[in-house]
Enzyme design. Structure first.
Site, PDB file in Angstrom:
ATOM      1  N   ILE A 123       5.115   8.185   6.939  1.00 50.67           N
ATOM      2  CA  ILE A 123       5.989   7.096   7.359  1.00 50.67           C
ATOM      3  C   ILE A 123       6.472   6.266   6.176  1.00 50.67           C
ATOM      4  O   ILE A 123       7.476   5.559   6.282  1.00 50.67           O
ATOM      5  CB  ILE A 123       5.320   6.203   8.419  1.00 50.67           C
ATOM      6  CG1 ILE A 123       4.092   5.485   7.861  1.00 50.67           C
ATOM      7  CG2 ILE A 123       4.923   7.034   9.621  1.00 50.67           C
ATOM      8  CD1 ILE A 123       3.484   4.475   8.825  1.00 50.67           C
ATOM      9  N   GLU A 124       5.758   6.339   5.061  1.00 53.31           N
ATOM     10  CA  GLU A 124       6.197   5.597   3.874  1.00 53.31           C
ATOM     11  C   GLU A 124       7.383   6.274   3.200  1.00 53.31           C
ATOM     12  O   GLU A 124       8.360   5.614   2.824  1.00 53.31           O
ATOM     13  CB  GLU A 124       5.045   5.482   2.874  1.00 53.31           C
ATOM     14  CG  GLU A 124       3.977   4.463   3.248  1.00 53.31           C
ATOM     15  CD  GLU A 124       4.453   3.036   3.066  1.00 53.31           C
ATOM     16  OE1 GLU A 124       5.477   2.815   2.397  1.00 53.31           O
ATOM     17  OE2 GLU A 124       3.789   2.130   3.604  1.00 53.31           O
ATOM     18  N   SER A 125       7.304   7.588   3.015  1.00 51.15           N
ATOM     19  CA  SER A 125       8.295   8.279   2.171  1.00 51.15           C
ATOM     20  C   SER A 125       8.788   9.584   2.744  1.00 51.15           C
ATOM     21  O   SER A 125       9.558  10.287   2.083  1.00 51.15           O
ATOM     22  CB  SER A 125       7.659   8.569   0.801  1.00 51.15           C
ATOM     23  OG  SER A 125       6.537   9.438   0.973  1.00 51.15           O
ATOM     24  N   TYR A 227       5.092  -0.764  12.234  1.00 59.09           N
ATOM     25  CA  TYR A 227       4.444   0.109  11.246  1.00 59.09           C
ATOM     26  C   TYR A 227       3.260   0.871  11.833  1.00 59.09           C
ATOM     27  O   TYR A 227       3.179   2.101  11.709  1.00 59.09           O
ATOM     28  CB  TYR A 227       4.000  -0.727  10.043  1.00 59.09           C
ATOM     29  CG  TYR A 227       3.602   0.088   8.836  1.00 59.09           C
ATOM     30  CD1 TYR A 227       4.569   0.680   8.027  1.00 59.09           C
ATOM     31  CD2 TYR A 227       2.264   0.262   8.503  1.00 59.09           C
ATOM     32  CE1 TYR A 227       4.205   1.420   6.913  1.00 59.09           C
ATOM     33  CE2 TYR A 227       1.893   1.006   7.394  1.00 59.09           C
ATOM     34  CZ  TYR A 227       2.869   1.575   6.601  1.00 59.09           C
ATOM     35  OH  TYR A 227       2.506   2.318   5.507  1.00 59.09           O
TER      36      TYR A 227
END
Length: 274
Positions: A123-125, A227
């Site tokens: 989910i970050e990158s 998130y």
């Protein structure tokens, strides 16, 4: 102007809480996470999308996770964004995970951290080590320069170890361990990774001292509200993609490579010539 949508009831840990969420900001956050992906490699077969809530909940509970992954309407919304609206992106993520997850899992195990934290770079990158946000966060774990340097990453005009899968994962583990020492709750740690421990502490204070994610949910920054649900949805989607008729993308062709150690400085032209 952003439109606010009220979600009247959310079932979390068998209790009912009322929360409001900025769905536009959450959607932007989700789409930005997938924006790093090349989605041209796979054509999925028949998709299985809409399922009863009981199946999603049962599947999440069956995951061998230390971290609590509750199911509610917010989580469902993001599960559908993966399996229904972004199947080709999910197929590409599955293929990338075959390369990166063994790296993450080995380092997480070395630090005695839950292996399911390997879904955070999803989910970050979107598992792109060269991903760079508009704010300057870079790499698989999206470190800002100051945080990266704090945890031992070399960042200068010649080297940026935020893009190094091994070094950045080591740094992320140290950061996560420090956050867990503060909050002793993995859901709060995941939220703090996104918005910083200060913002989580403010949300705890505004929630009257309650220390679980869904209690402090309304008091978190808008992006952070999405998130943890996206983390849970990504965990579900990566584990149950096949059950939804989504196949891994075609493997990318890789260049044959080897490692040669040299005891003296070499000009790149000498290397290229040889």
């Amino acid at each position: 102007m952003l439109n606010w949508m009220l979600i009247p009831v959310i079932h979390a840990n068998d209790s009912i809480v009322a929360i409001s969420t900025d769905t536009i900001l959450e959607r932007i956050f989700f789409d930005e996470a997938l924006a790093w992906l090349d989605t041209t490699e796979c054509t999925s077969d028949t998709l299985i999308t809409e399922l009863p809530d009981s199946i999603y909940k049962q599947r999440l509970q069956a995951l061998p996770f230390v971290i609590e992954v509750p199911y509610n309407e917010v989580v469902r919304r993001y599960i559908l964004r993966y399996v229904k609206h972004s199947p080709r992106q999910l197929a590409a993520l599955q293929r990338k995970a075959e390369y990166y997850f063994p790296i993450f899992e080995d380092i997480l195990a070395k630090h005695d951290l839950p292996y399911e934290l390997c879904y955070m770079p999803v989910i970050e990158s979107a598992l792109n080590p060269q991903a760079r946000s508009h704010m300057g966060a870079t790499g698989l774990w999206q470190f800002m320069p100051a945080t990266g340097k704090k945890y031992g990453l070399e960042i200068n005009s010649l080297v940026d170890e935020r893009m190094d899968p091994i070094r950045s994962t080591e740094a992320a583990c140290l950061f996560l361990k420090n956050l867990y020492a503060i909050f002793h709750d993995w859901n709060l740690v995941i939220a703090a990774y996104n918005c910083g421990p200060g913002n989580v502490n403010k949300a705890i204070h505004r929630a009257g001292g309650k220390r679980d994610f869904w209690s402090i949910y309304p008091y978190l920054p808008s992006e952070t509200r999405g998130y943890l649900p996206i983390f849970i949805a990504a965990s579900y989607a990566m584990n149950y993609a096949e059950a939804h008729g989504i196949c891994p993308a075609t493997p990318l062709a890789t260049m044959a490579s080897d490692t040669i150690e040299t005891t003296q400085r070499q000009h790149l032209k000498q290397i290229a010539d040889n």
